[in-house]
Design an enzyme around this catalytic site. Structure first.
Site, PDB file in Angstrom:
ATOM      1  N   ASP A 289      -5.647   1.290   1.127  1.00 31.23           N
ATOM      2  CA  ASP A 289      -5.138   0.264   2.053  1.00 31.23           C
ATOM      3  C   ASP A 289      -5.965   0.136   3.333  1.00 31.23           C
ATOM      4  OD1 ASP A 289      -4.167   2.881   2.601  1.00 31.23           O
ATOM      5  OD2 ASP A 289      -2.546   2.081   3.838  1.00 31.23           O
TER       6      ASP A 289
ATOM      7  N   GLU B 177      -1.397   4.414   2.462  1.00 29.67           N
ATOM      8  CA  GLU B 177      -1.515   5.692   3.182  1.00 29.67           C
ATOM      9  C   GLU B 177      -1.120   5.531   4.641  1.00 29.67           C
ATOM     10  OE1 GLU B 177      -2.395   8.902   5.453  1.00 29.67           O
ATOM     11  OE2 GLU B 177      -3.608   7.121   5.787  1.00 29.67           O
TER      12      GLU B 177
HETATM   13 NI    NI Z   1      -7.409   7.278   6.547  1.00 32.73          NI
END
Ligand code: NI
Length: 393
Positions: free
Chosen positions: A80, A138
Site C-alpha cells: 500500500d 500496512e
Molecule cells: Ni513501510
C-alpha cells in the site's frame, strides 16, 4: 546456488525496476490496492505461478521446490501507499494526486516479484516451499497483516518462519541491517478530552480552566515513561495535538489532546494503559474537571526471533559480505509485520536505499522520499538467498 541467484538477480534487474516504477506511478491507499493486486497477480501468472487472492486486496502464491511438504518459509511484502503528494520530479512520479509510495512498499513488492522470478526458475534446485505474501494495508489500523492472518495466510501450508524486508533511507545502498530481539514498538493512540468550565479570562476563580488542567496533564503524563516504566523496556509517550479554542480573553470549555504511547513489551503495554487512564482522570478530577480518555490499540511490538535472525545474518554475510552488514538500533515506529512475528518466528531486516551523491536522502513518509533503485537487485537476490538458506535448515 549463490552464484545462480546472483546471476538471476542481475538478469531480472531491469524487469524489477520496471515493476517498481509502474507501482510507484500508480499508488493506491491502504485496503484499496485493487489495481496493484491485479498487477501482482498478472505478473505471478506470467512467471508461471498460481496467485490466490486473500483478504480482498492481498495476493498469495507458492513456489514449490522438490519435496514441497518438507518445510515452508514465508516471504512478505506490503503493497500500500500513503496519502502524501509527491514532490519528486522523476519519470515515474505518482500520477495520483495526493497518493504516493513514500514508504518504499513499491520497492518491497517489486523485489518480491523478482524473488518469484528467481526462485521459480530454481525450483528444482531446492527442497520445500516458499510462500509469497503480498499484503495490503500496512499503513492503516487494524493492519493488513492482521487481516491476512485471520484469512488463513499462516495455514495451508503453514510456514514455519517468516521473513520481511523494508527499505531504509538512513542506510547507504548496499548495506543490510539486522537486529535480534526487540526491534520496533507497539503503537497506541491517545485521545484525551479535558473538560472544565469556560468564560472570561479575567476571572478564572469563577471558572474551571481546562487549559491549565491539560497543561498539567501533558507534563504529568511523562511520569509514565520516566517514573513508572521498567528501565529495561523502551517506552515513549508524545502528545502531538493540543487544541484549546479560547482567545486572549476567553477560557474555553474544553481542551482536546491526541498523542501516542509506544513500547516493546505487551504486559507493560497493558499496565501502562491503566496507569495513563488513572493518572489522567484522577489528576484532572483533583483540579475540578473531568477527563475523558480513549486509548486505541495499534500494532503490537515487533520482535525478531533471535535464532532465525542469527541464521539470516549469517546467510546475508555470505551474500553481501561482512563489511555490508549493519547492527540496527531500536526503532520506535510501528510495523504490522509484528503480527506475523507473534505467531511464528520472524525476521524483519532493512535494505539500504540511500545515495547521498545522488541526493537520495529523504526519510520515509516525506514528499521527497525516493530510493536508489540498485537496491532492488540486492533486495530480490538477497531475499531469494535467505529463503533458500532457511529451507536448507
Ligand atoms: Ni513501510
Amino acid at each position: 546456488m549463490l552464484a545462480q541467484i546472483q546471476y538471476l538477480a542481475q538478469s531480472v534487474a531491469e524487469r524489477v525496476i520496471g515493476h517498481r516504477r509502474h507501482l510507484h506511478a500508480y499508488p493506491e491507499l491502504s485496503f484499496h490496492e485493487f489495481q496493484t493486486a491485479t498487477y501482482i497477480a498478472n505478473e505471478l501468472k506470467n512467471i508461471g505461478l498460481l496467485p490466490q487472492p486473500m483478504a480482498k486486496t492481498g495476493v498469495v502464491a507458492l513456489i514449490e521446490g522438490r519435496n514441497p511438504d518438507k518445510k515452508t518459509v514465508a516471504l512478505r511484502a506490503d503493497i500500500d501507499a500513503l496519502p502524501i503528494k509527491e514532490a519528486n520530479d522523476v519519470p515515474y512520479k505518482s500520477t495520483r494526486e495526493g497518493v504516493m509510495h513514500a514508504c518504499g512498499h513499491d520497492a518491497h513488492t517489486a523485489s518480491l516479484l523478482g524473488v518469484a522470478h528467481i526462485l521459480h526458475q530454481l525450483r528444482h534446485e531446492f527442497e520445500g516451499t516458499v510462500k509469497l505474501i503480498f499484503q495490503p494495508g500496512e499503513e492503516k489500523i487494524p493492519g493488513g497483516a492482521y487481516l491476512m492472518i485471520q484469512a488463513g495466510v499462516l495455514q495451508n501450508p503453514a510456514p514455519s518462519h517468516i521473513i520481511g524486508q523494508h527499505v531504509m533511507p538512513q542506510l547507504p545502498v548496499g548495506k543490510i541491517g539486522f537486529r535480534e530481539g526487540m526491534y520496533m514498538a507497539s503503537t497506541d493512540e491517545l485521545y484525551i478530552r479535558v473538560i472544565g468550565k469556560g468564560g472570561h479570562a479575567a476571572m478564572p476563580d469563577r471558572l474551571i480552566d481546562p487549559v491549565y488542567m491539560a497543561a498539567h496533564l501533558v507534563v504529568s503524563l511523562q511520569q509514565v515513561v520516566s517514573r513508572m516504566a521498567p528501565p529495561r523496556i523502551p517506552s515513549v509517550l508524545s502528545i502531538g495535538r493540543f487544541i484549546a479554542e479560547g482567545a486572549t480573553n476567553i477560557i474555553p470549555n474544553e481542551v482536546l489532546m491526541q498523542g501516542t504511547f509506544r513500547t516493546m513489551n505487551e504486559e507493560w503495554r497493558e499496565e501502562a494503559h491503566q496507569r495513563i487512564r488513572k493518572l489522567a482522570t484522577e489528576l484532572v478530577s483533583s483540579m475540578g474537571g473531568v477527563c475523558e480518555i480513549e486509548i486505541r490499540k495499534g500494532y503490537p511490538y515487533l520482535t525478531n526471533d533471535p535464532e532465525l535472525t542469527a541464521r539470516m545474518r549469517q546467510a546475508a554475510q555470505t551474500y553481501v559480505g561482512k563489511e555490508n552488514l549493519v547492527e540496527l538500533d531500536l526503532w520506535m515506529a510501528g510495523e504490522d509485520f509484528a503480527y506475523y512475528a507473534q505467531e511464528i518466528p520472524g525476521c524483519f531486516y532493512r535494505l539500504g536505499t540511500r545515495n547521498e551523491a545522488r541526493g537520495i536522502v529523504s526519510g520515509v513518509h516525506t514528499p521527497t522520499f525516493d530510493i536508489d533503485e540498485s537496491a532492488l537487485t540486492i533486495g530480490c537476490g538477497l531475499m531469494s538467498w535467505l529463503a533458500v538458506e532457511e529451507l536448507r535448515q
